[in-house]
Design a protein around this motif. Structure first.
Motif, mmCIF file in Angstrom:
data_model
loop_
_atom_site.group_PDB
_atom_site.id
_atom_site.type_symbol
_atom_site.label_atom_id
_atom_site.label_comp_id
_atom_site.label_asym_id
_atom_site.label_seq_id
_atom_site.Cartn_x
_atom_site.Cartn_y
_atom_site.Cartn_z
ATOM 1 N N SER A 137 0.824 -1.214 0.000
ATOM 2 C CA SER A 137 0.000 0.000 0.000
ATOM 3 C C SER A 137 0.855 1.260 0.000
ATOM 4 O O SER A 137 0.489 2.278 -0.588
ATOM 5 N N ARG A 138 2.026 1.168 0.647
ATOM 6 C CA ARG A 138 2.886 2.353 0.734
ATOM 7 C C ARG A 138 3.863 2.462 -0.425
ATOM 8 O O ARG A 138 4.268 3.559 -0.803
ATOM 9 N N LEU A 139 4.216 1.318 -1.001
ATOM 10 C CA LEU A 139 5.227 1.334 -2.067
ATOM 11 C C LEU A 139 4.622 1.339 -3.476
ATOM 12 O O LEU A 139 5.327 1.636 -4.430
ATOM 13 N N GLN A 140 3.323 0.997 -3.602
ATOM 14 C CA GLN A 140 2.765 0.911 -4.940
ATOM 15 C C GLN A 140 2.719 2.261 -5.642
ATOM 16 O O GLN A 140 2.661 2.331 -6.865
ATOM 17 N N GLY A 141 2.769 3.351 -4.854
ATOM 18 C CA GLY A 141 2.771 4.664 -5.480
ATOM 19 C C GLY A 141 3.970 4.904 -6.371
ATOM 20 O O GLY A 141 3.911 5.692 -7.319
ATOM 21 N N LEU A 142 5.085 4.217 -6.081
ATOM 22 C CA LEU A 142 6.278 4.376 -6.917
ATOM 23 C C LEU A 142 6.021 3.940 -8.345
ATOM 24 O O LEU A 142 6.640 4.454 -9.283
ATOM 25 N N VAL A 143 5.105 2.984 -8.547
ATOM 26 C CA VAL A 143 4.783 2.505 -9.892
ATOM 27 C C VAL A 143 3.498 3.130 -10.412
ATOM 28 O O VAL A 143 3.403 3.538 -11.567
ATOM 29 N N SER A 144 2.475 3.202 -9.547
ATOM 30 C CA SER A 144 1.154 3.626 -10.028
ATOM 31 C C SER A 144 1.067 5.126 -10.300
ATOM 32 O O SER A 144 0.395 5.545 -11.245
ATOM 33 N N GLU A 145 1.740 5.960 -9.493
ATOM 34 C CA GLU A 145 1.595 7.402 -9.671
ATOM 35 C C GLU A 145 2.098 7.892 -11.028
ATOM 36 O O GLU A 145 1.424 8.694 -11.683
ATOM 37 N N PRO A 146 3.274 7.431 -11.531
ATOM 38 C CA PRO A 146 3.663 7.862 -12.876
ATOM 39 C C PRO A 146 2.688 7.399 -13.953
ATOM 40 O O PRO A 146 2.397 8.142 -14.904
ATOM 41 N N ARG A 182 9.643 10.920 -14.334
ATOM 42 C CA ARG A 182 10.087 10.797 -12.951
ATOM 43 C C ARG A 182 11.183 9.758 -12.768
ATOM 44 O O ARG A 182 11.517 9.404 -11.643
ATOM 45 N N GLY A 183 11.708 9.228 -13.830
ATOM 46 C CA GLY A 183 12.768 8.237 -13.711
ATOM 47 C C GLY A 183 13.153 7.716 -15.084
ATOM 48 O O GLY A 183 12.528 8.037 -16.098
ATOM 49 N N ASN A 184 14.211 6.921 -15.098
ATOM 50 C CA ASN A 184 14.703 6.359 -16.351
ATOM 51 C C ASN A 184 14.358 4.882 -16.500
ATOM 52 O O ASN A 184 14.990 4.180 -17.297
ATOM 53 N N ASP A 185 13.374 4.426 -15.736
ATOM 54 C CA ASP A 185 12.973 3.024 -15.837
ATOM 55 C C ASP A 185 12.034 2.840 -17.027
ATOM 56 O O ASP A 185 11.923 3.709 -17.902
ATOM 57 N N LEU A 241 8.344 4.954 -21.308
ATOM 58 C CA LEU A 241 6.981 5.080 -21.827
ATOM 59 C C LEU A 241 6.560 6.543 -21.893
ATOM 60 O O LEU A 241 5.922 6.987 -22.860
ATOM 61 N N VAL A 242 6.924 7.330 -20.861
ATOM 62 C CA VAL A 242 6.603 8.767 -20.859
ATOM 63 C C VAL A 242 7.318 9.476 -22.006
ATOM 64 O O VAL A 242 6.736 10.322 -22.690
ATOM 65 N N ASP A 243 8.585 9.131 -22.235
ATOM 66 C CA ASP A 243 9.324 9.739 -23.358
ATOM 67 C C ASP A 243 8.652 9.429 -24.690
ATOM 68 O O ASP A 243 8.492 10.311 -25.547
#
Length: 502
Positions: free
Chosen positions: A189-198, A222-225, A230-232
């Motif tokens: 619940s606390r860590l899923q924001g790292l993936v879901s928010e972007p 927000r990162g180079n992963d 996908l954002v690029d």
């Protein structure tokens, strides 16, 4: 999996983490349990082996000399073994010499041994043969010396320790799994924001682009992963769309300007050409009348040809003028009530000379009770004349059918005009470009039958302006069927939309 498809991204991540943790834990617990179960079963078998060897060493002589009382006493000494349910000493012929039964076991043993009594090897078996067996039975042959067979020892033990251990293992596993799931839920619940928010941010930007058509919007990286890549890619796509949109807008404006200039030129030129052409047609009619009066018959055929060519040219100019008005958005339609049957008869009478020229006959089929129709009578007459003219032009020595009827389309009343001929017909490729301006079936048709290809294009636009449409079905060599469907009462919006470019 079907349930996961309907969940949000955040819930999907939590469910996936919980499912993964649970599966890994269950696999690990199953492996440990299987190892422990196999080990415990093996230890129970080894315990009975040791016990059977002790009985073997203490009862060889008793079996050899058939000492039942002493043998029974030796077996009863096994009562100190809590897991042992019963013990037997069997003679070589399979009869029971002595036996011991634990006091809490209900009923006598009785019956034959439940394992195979083989002289040269030990045998054991779990009963019933399942995950949680109730008993373990074991048999061992007894020899005096090296080769004198004296009988068997048969032991039976319970598996209460095995069952108790299994249930305890299940309970501990359930408690650990609940605790691990709770920890995994809190962490996910606390860590899923790292993936879901972007991803959710990308979804929001896509929604803005979709609803507002604002291709200048960009998603924040927000990162180079993988999500960053996908954002690029998404931002680069927006850049390409923005450039293409700007190019399309520029091309559209240029096309509008070219179309407006062309329409204005055609309209002006049509007026400039029509004025002297009307004079030529008028003077030709006057000269023909004068030649008939003074008896100059030799001039009349040439004057008729001049008059016919002038009328044909005037018709082409009128078509160009109509098309230019439509494209410029200046063509209007006016609704008025008229009798359908009268208009059809008037059109049939007008087209009769062209039918006679090619040796065709016209068959009219009008439904009873057609009544009145509220539409632009001039445009309706023009459309019908064009269809009948084409049918007569492309048919020679045949028959042209014209059918008129009223029908219902989703609660609205329409009038259907259908013109069928038995002429040359058209291929599917020719039908595809039939209603394009300045386009006919093919070049050979143009050379043989003439025409500019404007009639059907103008007719379809007139039908659209009056709230209807025109369709066609044709087969090469078998003729064509053109069908016009117009509302019996032209919508008021049609007159308004007719003033705007389509």
């Amino acid at each position: 999996m079907k349930l996961l498809q309907d969940l949000s991204i955040r819930r999907k991540l939590i469910v996936i983490i919980l499912m993964t943790t649970s599966v890994v834990f269950l696999l690990t617990a199953t492996a440990f349990f299987t190892y422990d179960l196999v080990t415990l079963r093996g230890r129970m078998v080894e315990d009975l082996k040791v016990m059977a060897r002790l009985v073997d060493a203490n009862t060889q002589a008793l079996l050899l000399f058939n000492e039942q009382e002493e043998a029974r006493a030796r077996l009863e000494s096994l009562a100190a073994q809590p897991r042992l349910l019963s013990a037997r000493l069997l003679t070589p012929d399979g009869k029971v010499l002595a036996e011991y039964v634990r006091g809490d076991r209900e009923g006598p043993m009785g019956g034959p041994p439940e394992v195979e009594t083989v002289r040269d090897k030990e045998q054991h078996r779990f009963l019933p043969e399942a995950l949680l067996p109730q008993r373990l039975v074991f048999s061992r042959p007894i020899y005096v010396g090296q080769d004198q067979f004296a009988g068997w020892v048969y032991l039976e033990a319970d598996t209460q320790e095995l069952r108790s251990r299994l249930w305890n293992y299940f309970g501990v596993t359930a408690l650990i799994m609940l605790a691990a799931s709770g920890v995994a839920f809190v962490l996910s619940s606390r860590l899923q924001g790292l993936v879901s928010e972007p991803i959710l941010h990308l979804v929001d930007v896509a929604g803005v682009v979709s609803h507002k058509q604002d291709y200048r919007a960009r998603a924040a990286k927000r990162g180079n992963d993988e999500v960053g890549k996908l954002v690029d890619a998404f931002n680069e796509m927006l850049v390409q769309i923005e450039r293409r949109d700007e190019a399309l807008v520029e091309a559209r404006d240029q096309a509008y300007e070219v179309s407006r200039t062309k329409s204005a030129f055609l309209a002006n030129m049509s007026h400039e050409l029509r004025t002297p052409l009307n004079a030529i047609i008028g003077y030709t009619e006057m000269l023909r009348e004068e030649a008939e009066e003074i008896g100059q018959e030799d001039f009349i055929p040439d004057l008729v040809k001049i008059h016919s060519a002038g009328k044909h040219l005037l018709g082409l100019i009128n078509d160009i003028l109509d098309l230019s008005k439509i494209e410029a958005g200046k063509m209007t339609v006016h609704a008025e009530a008229f009798d359908i049957a009268n208009v059809v008869r008037d059109v049939a009478s007008t087209i009769q000379p062209l039918l006679d020229k090619n040796g065709n006959t016209l068959a009219l089929e009008t439904a009873e009770g057609l009544g009145d129709m509220s539409s632009d009578v001039t445009r309706v007459r023009q459309v019908l004349l064009n269809l009948l003219s084409n049918a007569s032009k492309f048919t020679s020595g045949g028959q042209v059918h014209m059918r008129v009827a009223k029908l219902d389309r989703e609660g609205r009343e329409f009038v259907r005009f259908e013109v069928q001929d038995s002429g040359i017909g058209m291929t599917p490729e020719q039908l595809g470009k039939l209603f394009q301006p300045f386009s006919q079936a093919d070049s050979s048709t143009t050379r043989k039958y003439g025409g500019t290809g404007l009639g059907l294009a103008i007719s379809r636009r007139f039908c659209h302006m009056m709230g209807g449409d025109i369709s066609v079905a044709s087969e090469i060599g078998k003729g064509s069927i053109f069908a016009v469907e117009l509302p019996a009462s032209m919508p008021e919006a049609s007159a308004a939309t007719a003033t705007r470019p389509r």
